[in-house]
Scaffold this motif. Structure first.
Motif, PDB file in Angstrom:
ATOM      1  N   TRP A 122      11.322  -9.888  -2.611  1.00 54.08           N
ATOM      2  CA  TRP A 122      11.294  -8.432  -2.755  1.00 54.08           C
ATOM      3  C   TRP A 122      11.794  -7.749  -1.493  1.00 54.08           C
ATOM      4  CZ3 TRP A 122       8.788  -5.503   0.739  1.00 54.08           C
ATOM      5  CH2 TRP A 122       7.688  -6.028   1.425  1.00 54.08           C
ATOM      6  N   LEU A 123      11.577  -8.359  -0.327  1.00 46.04           N
ATOM      7  CA  LEU A 123      12.048  -7.763   0.926  1.00 46.04           C
ATOM      8  C   LEU A 123      13.567  -7.750   0.960  1.00 46.04           C
ATOM      9  CD1 LEU A 123      11.571  -6.624   3.771  1.00 46.04           C
ATOM     10  CD2 LEU A 123      11.519  -8.995   4.609  1.00 46.04           C
ATOM     11  N   ASN A 146       2.422  -9.967  -4.281  1.00 49.09           N
ATOM     12  CA  ASN A 146       3.795 -10.248  -3.867  1.00 49.09           C
ATOM     13  C   ASN A 146       4.438 -11.286  -4.785  1.00 49.09           C
ATOM     14  OD1 ASN A 146       4.381  -8.719  -1.337  1.00 49.09           O
ATOM     15  ND2 ASN A 146       2.510  -9.742  -0.660  1.00 49.09           N
ATOM     16  N   ARG A 147       3.640 -12.238  -5.241  1.00 46.89           N
ATOM     17  CA  ARG A 147       4.169 -13.286  -6.122  1.00 46.89           C
ATOM     18  C   ARG A 147       4.641 -12.680  -7.451  1.00 46.89           C
ATOM     19  NH1 ARG A 147       1.092 -18.986  -7.565  1.00 46.89           N
ATOM     20  NH2 ARG A 147       2.819 -19.936  -8.721  1.00 46.89           N
ATOM     21  N   GLU A 148       3.863 -11.759  -8.003  1.00 46.55           N
ATOM     22  CA  GLU A 148       4.249 -11.094  -9.244  1.00 46.55           C
ATOM     23  C   GLU A 148       5.531 -10.292  -9.049  1.00 46.55           C
ATOM     24  OE1 GLU A 148       1.221  -8.647 -10.908  1.00 46.55           O
ATOM     25  OE2 GLU A 148      -0.216 -10.276 -11.113  1.00 46.55           O
ATOM     26  N   LEU A 149       5.615  -9.595  -7.919  1.00 49.05           N
ATOM     27  CA  LEU A 149       6.797  -8.782  -7.643  1.00 49.05           C
ATOM     28  C   LEU A 149       8.025  -9.658  -7.462  1.00 49.05           C
ATOM     29  CD1 LEU A 149       8.050  -6.036  -7.112  1.00 49.05           C
ATOM     30  CD2 LEU A 149       7.246  -6.181  -4.738  1.00 49.05           C
ATOM     31  N   ASP A 150       7.891 -10.738  -6.721  1.00 45.63           N
ATOM     32  CA  ASP A 150       9.021 -11.663  -6.527  1.00 45.63           C
ATOM     33  C   ASP A 150       9.496 -12.253  -7.854  1.00 45.63           C
ATOM     34  OD1 ASP A 150       9.323 -11.345  -3.840  1.00 45.63           O
ATOM     35  OD2 ASP A 150       8.520 -13.287  -3.266  1.00 45.63           O
ATOM     36  N   LYS A 151       8.558 -12.629  -8.718  1.00 48.95           N
ATOM     37  CA  LYS A 151       8.922 -13.224 -10.006  1.00 48.95           C
ATOM     38  C   LYS A 151       9.667 -12.218 -10.881  1.00 48.95           C
ATOM     39  CE  LYS A 151       7.035 -15.775 -13.931  1.00 48.95           C
ATOM     40  NZ  LYS A 151       5.797 -16.327 -14.565  1.00 48.95           N
ATOM     41  N   ALA A 152       9.232 -10.958 -10.845  1.00 48.55           N
ATOM     42  CA  ALA A 152       9.892  -9.925 -11.642  1.00 48.55           C
ATOM     43  C   ALA A 152      11.298  -9.640 -11.137  1.00 48.55           C
ATOM     44  CB  ALA A 152       9.060  -8.646 -11.631  1.00 48.55           C
ATOM     45  N   LEU A 197       4.664 -10.022   9.584  1.00 49.69           N
ATOM     46  CA  LEU A 197       4.243 -11.010   8.589  1.00 49.69           C
ATOM     47  C   LEU A 197       2.965 -10.573   7.886  1.00 49.69           C
ATOM     48  CD1 LEU A 197       4.941 -14.293  10.595  1.00 49.69           C
ATOM     49  CD2 LEU A 197       6.263 -13.379   8.678  1.00 49.69           C
ATOM     50  N   GLN A 198       2.092  -9.904   8.620  1.00 53.42           N
ATOM     51  CA  GLN A 198       0.873  -9.386   8.009  1.00 53.42           C
ATOM     52  C   GLN A 198       1.212  -8.309   6.977  1.00 53.42           C
ATOM     53  OE1 GLN A 198      -1.908  -7.706  10.793  1.00 53.42           O
ATOM     54  NE2 GLN A 198      -3.590  -7.699   9.324  1.00 53.42           N
ATOM     55  N   TRP A 199       2.175  -7.439   7.317  1.00 56.50           N
ATOM     56  CA  TRP A 199       2.605  -6.402   6.381  1.00 56.50           C
ATOM     57  C   TRP A 199       3.245  -7.025   5.147  1.00 56.50           C
ATOM     58  CZ3 TRP A 199       8.001  -5.068   5.546  1.00 56.50           C
ATOM     59  CH2 TRP A 199       8.173  -4.042   4.618  1.00 56.50           C
ATOM     60  N   LEU A 200       4.068  -8.040   5.349  1.00 58.30           N
ATOM     61  CA  LEU A 200       4.775  -8.671   4.239  1.00 58.30           C
ATOM     62  C   LEU A 200       3.816  -9.344   3.261  1.00 58.30           C
ATOM     63  CD1 LEU A 200       7.781 -10.284   6.145  1.00 58.30           C
ATOM     64  CD2 LEU A 200       7.879  -8.358   4.562  1.00 58.30           C
ATOM     65  N   SER A 201       2.728  -9.844   3.764  1.00 57.67           N
ATOM     66  CA  SER A 201       1.776 -10.566   2.906  1.00 57.67           C
ATOM     67  C   SER A 201       0.624  -9.692   2.424  1.00 57.67           C
ATOM     68  CB  SER A 201       1.209 -11.773   3.661  1.00 57.67           C
ATOM     69  OG  SER A 201       0.498 -11.345   4.819  1.00 57.67           O
ATOM     70  N   ALA A 202       0.628  -8.417   2.814  1.00 61.82           N
ATOM     71  CA  ALA A 202      -0.469  -7.519   2.450  1.00 61.82           C
ATOM     72  C   ALA A 202      -0.532  -7.341   0.937  1.00 61.82           C
ATOM     73  CB  ALA A 202      -0.291  -6.168   3.129  1.00 61.82           C
ATOM     74  N   THR A 203      -1.727  -7.100   0.437  1.00 59.03           N
ATOM     75  CA  THR A 203      -1.931  -6.839  -0.990  1.00 59.03           C
ATOM     76  C   THR A 203      -1.179  -5.566  -1.384  1.00 59.03           C
ATOM     77  OG1 THR A 203      -4.095  -7.865  -0.896  1.00 59.03           O
ATOM     78  CG2 THR A 203      -3.631  -6.450  -2.788  1.00 59.03           C
ATOM     79  N   LEU A 204      -0.528  -5.594  -2.512  1.00 57.50           N
ATOM     80  CA  LEU A 204       0.234  -4.438  -2.973  1.00 57.50           C
ATOM     81  C   LEU A 204      -0.704  -3.328  -3.434  1.00 57.50           C
ATOM     82  CD1 LEU A 204       3.082  -6.200  -4.991  1.00 57.50           C
ATOM     83  CD2 LEU A 204       2.971  -5.669  -2.577  1.00 57.50           C
TER      84      LEU A 204
END
Length: 204
Positions: A122-123, A146-152, A197-204
């Protein structure tokens, strides 16, 4: 098949665009190469990461494009970090999305090659959309991880799902750039800090 090949050497850097197309698409060749040159210059020093020869291939039909790339018909183009594949130039031209598509895919080549290992997809997509100034005429969806967003983004079930994911990725990147600036965005792509990295892995 009646293939034709042409290329152009850019002025700023020794990057060579090799365009492979059907002769029937000749009317769109100059616009295609001019757009690639222009956007290469706009990317500035970030374009240094591109391979010395960028292969750009267009196809005679949407079906041929899909068979070659494995992409659904709603995708105008695809890139693999080395080259760009396009739906027929005349089709993109008639839809008035040829320039936009070329800018998007060339920026994808740069961002993909620059991005640090294991950064979320997504990034990459959100950064490309932001850097090219594109707008997604769809409200961001509510992918919860993030996993759901990446898959979409990588394997959407429909064009609508893909656009919703793109809109959410773009909004996340836009908000970051508003707070930190475009320079920080390029840094996150190439050399993310612990805070990044903390921002990238943060809960959406």
């Amino acid at each position: 098949r009646d293939w034709s090949v042409t290329g152009v050497q850019t002025c700023a850097l020794p990057i060579y665009f090799e365009l492979i197309y059907f002769s029937s698409q000749e009317p769109w060749v100059k616009q295609t190469l001019d757009t690639l040159e222009y956007w290469h210059r706009e990317l500035g020093t970030h374009a240094d990461i591109l391979p010395s020869r960028v292969r750009v291939q267009t196809w005679s039909s949407v079906a041929d494009f899909g068979r070659a790339t494995g992409e659904p018909g709603w995708m105008a183009a695809a890139s693999d970090g080395q080259s760009i594949s396009l739906q027929p130039l005349q089709l993109l031209g008639r839809k008035r999305i040829l320039k936009q598509t070329l800018r998007h895919e060339l920026t994808h080549l740069v961002v993909h090659r620059m991005a640090a290992k294991d950064e979320p997809r997504w990034l990459e997509e959100g950064s490309v959309l932001y850097l090219t100034g594109e707008r997604i005429e769809t409200r961001p969806s509510s992918f919860k991880t993030n996993r759901e967003l990446d898959k979409a983004i990588t394997k959407p079930h429909s064009e609508a799902e893909m656009k919703a994911a793109y809109a959410q990725a773009l909004e996340r990147v836009r908000q970051f750039a508003l707070r930190q600036g475009d320079t920080a965005l390029w840094r996150v792509l190439e050399h993310p800090t612990a805070a990044d990295l903390q921002w990238l892995s943060a809960t959406l």
